[in-house]
Design a protein around this motif. Structure first.
Motif, short mmCIF file in Angstrom:
data_model
loop_
_atom_site.label_atom_id
_atom_site.label_comp_id
_atom_site.label_asym_id
_atom_site.label_seq_id
_atom_site.Cartn_x
_atom_site.Cartn_y
_atom_site.Cartn_z
N ILE A 103 -30.72 39.48 26.63
CA ILE A 103 -30.36 38.16 27.13
C ILE A 103 -31.59 37.47 27.68
CG2 ILE A 103 -27.95 38.77 27.61
CD1 ILE A 103 -28.79 38.96 30.60
N MET A 104 -31.60 36.14 27.57
CA MET A 104 -32.74 35.36 28.04
C MET A 104 -32.26 34.13 28.79
SD MET A 104 -35.73 35.54 25.17
CE MET A 104 -34.98 34.38 24.04
N PRO A 105 -32.60 34.01 30.07
CA PRO A 105 -32.31 32.79 30.81
C PRO A 105 -33.39 31.75 30.54
CG PRO A 105 -33.22 34.43 32.30
CD PRO A 105 -33.16 35.06 30.93
N MET A 106 -33.05 30.70 29.79
CA MET A 106 -34.05 29.69 29.47
C MET A 106 -33.38 28.44 28.92
SD MET A 106 -35.68 30.86 25.79
CE MET A 106 -36.25 29.19 25.46
N ASN A 107 -34.14 27.37 28.89
CA ASN A 107 -33.70 26.11 28.29
C ASN A 107 -33.93 26.18 26.78
OD1 ASN A 107 -33.45 23.41 27.38
ND2 ASN A 107 -33.98 22.63 29.40
N ILE A 108 -32.89 25.97 26.01
CA ILE A 108 -32.99 26.08 24.55
C ILE A 108 -33.96 25.07 23.96
CG2 ILE A 108 -31.64 25.94 22.40
CD1 ILE A 108 -29.25 27.02 24.03
N ALA A 109 -34.24 24.00 24.67
CA ALA A 109 -35.19 22.99 24.18
C ALA A 109 -36.60 23.58 23.98
CB ALA A 109 -35.25 21.81 25.14
N GLN A 110 -36.89 24.70 24.64
CA GLN A 110 -38.21 25.34 24.51
C GLN A 110 -38.20 26.50 23.50
OE1 GLN A 110 -37.44 24.32 28.08
NE2 GLN A 110 -38.56 22.59 27.20
N PRO B 136 -21.45 13.26 23.57
CA PRO B 136 -20.84 12.20 22.76
C PRO B 136 -21.51 10.83 22.83
CG PRO B 136 -19.54 12.60 24.72
CD PRO B 136 -20.61 13.66 24.70
N LYS B 137 -22.24 10.55 23.92
CA LYS B 137 -22.85 9.22 24.04
C LYS B 137 -24.05 9.09 23.10
CE LYS B 137 -21.40 8.62 28.85
NZ LYS B 137 -21.84 8.41 30.25
N ARG B 138 -24.24 7.89 22.57
CA ARG B 138 -25.30 7.67 21.58
C ARG B 138 -26.67 8.13 22.08
NH1 ARG B 138 -25.68 4.44 17.12
NH2 ARG B 138 -23.61 3.59 17.55
N ARG B 139 -26.99 7.81 23.31
CA ARG B 139 -28.31 8.16 23.84
C ARG B 139 -28.48 9.66 24.08
NH1 ARG B 139 -25.52 6.15 28.31
NH2 ARG B 139 -25.50 7.54 30.14
N GLN B 140 -27.36 10.41 24.04
CA GLN B 140 -27.40 11.85 24.32
C GLN B 140 -27.45 12.70 23.06
OE1 GLN B 140 -23.72 12.22 26.48
NE2 GLN B 140 -24.74 12.09 28.47
N LYS B 141 -27.19 12.13 21.91
CA LYS B 141 -26.93 12.93 20.72
C LYS B 141 -28.10 13.82 20.30
CE LYS B 141 -23.13 10.18 18.92
NZ LYS B 141 -22.52 9.47 17.76
N LYS B 142 -29.32 13.43 20.65
CA LYS B 142 -30.46 14.27 20.30
C LYS B 142 -30.48 15.59 21.06
CE LYS B 142 -33.61 10.65 18.70
NZ LYS B 142 -34.93 9.98 18.89
N ARG B 143 -29.61 15.71 22.06
CA ARG B 143 -29.49 16.96 22.80
C ARG B 143 -28.58 17.97 22.12
NH1 ARG B 143 -28.66 15.15 29.15
NH2 ARG B 143 -30.35 13.63 29.28
N THR C 42 -30.78 16.99 14.25
CA THR C 42 -32.02 17.11 13.48
C THR C 42 -33.18 17.61 14.33
OG1 THR C 42 -31.37 15.38 11.92
CG2 THR C 42 -33.73 15.79 12.17
N VAL C 43 -33.27 17.14 15.55
CA VAL C 43 -34.36 17.55 16.46
C VAL C 43 -34.38 19.07 16.60
CG1 VAL C 43 -35.15 17.49 18.86
CG2 VAL C 43 -34.39 15.39 17.74
N GLN D 29 -22.29 18.00 10.16
CA GLN D 29 -22.36 18.21 8.71
C GLN D 29 -23.45 17.34 8.09
OE1 GLN D 29 -18.41 18.07 6.77
NE2 GLN D 29 -17.53 18.50 8.77
N GLU D 30 -23.56 16.11 8.56
CA GLU D 30 -24.60 15.21 8.07
C GLU D 30 -25.99 15.67 8.51
OE1 GLU D 30 -23.95 12.88 5.83
OE2 GLU D 30 -21.91 13.69 5.98
N TYR D 31 -26.09 16.14 9.74
CA TYR D 31 -27.39 16.65 10.21
C TYR D 31 -27.87 17.78 9.29
CZ TYR D 31 -26.00 14.50 14.72
OH TYR D 31 -25.59 13.65 15.72
N PHE D 32 -26.98 18.70 8.98
CA PHE D 32 -27.36 19.84 8.13
C PHE D 32 -27.78 19.37 6.74
CE2 PHE D 32 -24.68 22.40 11.14
CZ PHE D 32 -25.68 23.29 11.51
N LYS D 33 -27.00 18.50 6.15
CA LYS D 33 -27.33 18.02 4.81
C LYS D 33 -28.66 17.28 4.78
CE LYS D 33 -22.45 17.63 3.50
NZ LYS D 33 -21.32 16.68 3.25
N GLU D 34 -28.91 16.44 5.79
CA GLU D 34 -30.15 15.68 5.87
C GLU D 34 -31.37 16.58 6.04
OE1 GLU D 34 -29.47 13.06 9.12
OE2 GLU D 34 -27.99 11.84 8.06
N ASN D 35 -31.16 17.78 6.57
CA ASN D 35 -32.28 18.68 6.85
C ASN D 35 -32.34 19.85 5.87
OD1 ASN D 35 -33.78 18.06 9.65
ND2 ASN D 35 -31.69 17.31 9.72
N ASN D 36 -31.79 19.62 4.66
CA ASN D 36 -31.89 20.58 3.57
C ASN D 36 -31.23 21.93 3.90
OD1 ASN D 36 -32.64 21.04 0.91
ND2 ASN D 36 -34.57 22.01 1.48
#
Length: 211
Positions: A91-98, A120-127, A132-133, A162-169
């Motif tokens: 197990i690893m305690p960490m922020n997945i962004a790293q 769900p909010k538009r400005r949050q979706k990259k999280r 894709t990020v 589903q769209e994210y996956f398709k867009e990223n091959n």
């Protein structure tokens, strides 16, 4: 619901060899940590660890790593692993962004994403862990042909993912809007899934293969 701080959790976790805290030190060295050449499967947001524990206990020829930010839930994951002396999981305690700082090229063979925050909010979706990020980050350490197994009860997140996956091959190899009524037989139920299935909520699930 806000988790109550457990000040004793981190010292207890750090006392166990199953907990990895200095995570960057292991990049490119995970085979050495597990002392074998077995595939490594990664669960992002492992929570209290029922899924991680069950997978590791039933598949001793696979190594598992569970990541979560909160000591307050990871401590329970650790206790499950210790109770049955499971040795093929960490197990690893960490922020997945790293996460790209922790794994090297071709080190991971599968990713599990179970009921992540839908943001769900538009400005949050990259999280979103399926955005894709994040898919671009995973590509840096996933083996070619590896799969991401994704479960959610949020329809908007599921359909946009589903769209994210398709867009990223990524090729979607399996998909269902009602996992528990499907023909899929390899599901391991999480704590969250067990609770909300009993209330009549459906679990959506897909497997995406990295091309």
């Amino acid at each position: 619901m806000r988790l109550r701080k457990k000040w004793w959790a981190r010292p207890e976790m750090e006392a166990s060899s199953l907990t990895i805290t200095e995570v960057q030190k292991y990049k490119g060295k995970w085979k050495e940590e597990f002392k074998n050449q077995n595939d490594i499967y990664l669960e992002l947001g492992c929570g209290r660890g029922k899924f991680l524990y069950t997978q590791a206990l039933n598949n001793t020829n696979i190594n598992y790593i569970g990541i979560d930010l909160k000591d307050e839930v990871l401590i329970y994951a650790l206790k499950k692993l210790q109770e049955d002396e499971v040795t093929n999981a960490r197990i690893m305690p960490m922020n997945i962004a790293q996460i790209e700082e922790v794994f090297d090229k071709d080190e991971i063979s599968r990713i599990y994403i179970n009921f992540c925050n839908p943001w769900p909010k538009r400005r949050q979706k990259k999280r979103r862990l399926t955005h894709t990020v994040f898919l671009n980050r995973y590509r840096k350490f996933l083996k070619l042909g590896s799969e991401i197994w994704f479960k959610t009860d949020d329809r908007e997140l599921f359909e946009e993912s589903q769209e994210y996956f398709k867009e990223n091959n990524f090729e979607i190899r399996y998909l269902t809007y009602d996992l528990h009524s499907s023909d899929f037989t390899e599901n391991v139920v999480t704590e969250y899934e067990e609770k909300f299935t009993s209330l009549g909520m459906k679990t959506m699930f897909l497997i995406a293969k990295m091309l």
